[in-house]
Scaffold this motif. Sequence first.
Motif, mmCIF file in Angstrom:
data_model
loop_
_atom_site.group_PDB
_atom_site.id
_atom_site.type_symbol
_atom_site.label_atom_id
_atom_site.label_comp_id
_atom_site.label_asym_id
_atom_site.label_seq_id
_atom_site.Cartn_x
_atom_site.Cartn_y
_atom_site.Cartn_z
ATOM 1 N N UNK A 4 49.183 29.616 34.303
ATOM 2 C CA UNK A 4 50.094 29.065 35.294
ATOM 3 C C UNK A 4 50.268 30.022 36.467
ATOM 4 N N UNK A 5 50.259 31.313 36.176
ATOM 5 C CA UNK A 5 50.498 32.311 37.217
ATOM 6 C C UNK A 5 49.249 32.580 38.043
ATOM 7 N N UNK A 6 49.476 33.036 39.261
ATOM 8 C CA UNK A 6 48.379 33.365 40.164
ATOM 9 C C UNK A 6 47.582 34.558 39.644
ATOM 10 N N UNK A 7 46.328 34.621 40.030
ATOM 11 C CA UNK A 7 45.461 35.737 39.628
ATOM 12 C C UNK A 7 46.043 37.072 40.091
ATOM 13 N N UNK B 108 41.595 37.980 43.206
ATOM 14 C CA UNK B 108 41.027 36.716 43.652
ATOM 15 C C UNK B 108 39.502 36.779 43.566
ATOM 16 N N UNK B 109 38.934 37.928 43.911
ATOM 17 C CA UNK B 109 37.487 38.114 43.749
ATOM 18 C C UNK B 109 37.106 37.993 42.278
ATOM 19 N N UNK B 110 37.908 38.600 41.404
ATOM 20 C CA UNK B 110 37.642 38.530 39.965
ATOM 21 C C UNK B 110 37.731 37.092 39.465
ATOM 22 N N UNK C 118 38.490 24.925 40.629
ATOM 23 C CA UNK C 118 39.724 25.697 40.734
ATOM 24 C C UNK C 118 39.736 26.497 42.022
ATOM 25 N N UNK C 119 40.905 26.636 42.635
ATOM 26 C CA UNK C 119 40.968 27.530 43.795
ATOM 27 C C UNK C 119 40.779 28.976 43.353
ATOM 28 N N UNK D 93 34.555 32.534 37.749
ATOM 29 C CA UNK D 93 34.785 31.094 37.776
ATOM 30 C C UNK D 93 36.103 30.735 37.085
ATOM 31 N N UNK D 94 37.096 31.603 37.283
ATOM 32 C CA UNK D 94 38.424 31.374 36.711
ATOM 33 C C UNK D 94 38.556 31.778 35.264
#
Length: 128
Positions: free
Chosen positions: A12-15, A112-114, A3-4, A119-120
């Motif tokens: 579905x939504x961004x972090x 994004x760090x979280x 995962x990015x 690992x998502x």
Amino acid sequence: MLLPVFVLVRRVDLADVIGSALVAKAAGAGARTIAAVLRRPVDTVRGWLRRFEQRAEHVRVYFTVLLVDTGPDPIPPAASVSVFADAVSAVVGAWKAAASRWPDIGEVSPWQLAAATSRGRLLSPRWP
């Protein structure tokens, strides 16, 4: 499947969108208000908040340890009014500690760090 860094597993939504909802909740906003600001369904936002609430103590501990282990001169966040808010503070604190040690990491957001360090699985029931 890899995962990015900007997404969470089964979301579905961004972090960053989910993270902004968590920050708003920690500041005292309700699910309806957050959903309106983010233009997301109330049930979706409520699901994020409930899942994070269930995992808040684990998230708080994990990111506080990361903050202390990473920061060159770590200062753990003080306790606040709720475990939820403490967990959000720990995520942001760990991001600040990582950014102080590795300045280029400031190019990613705390959420994004979280996402990357979990690992998502930040909202996953089996993490950490």
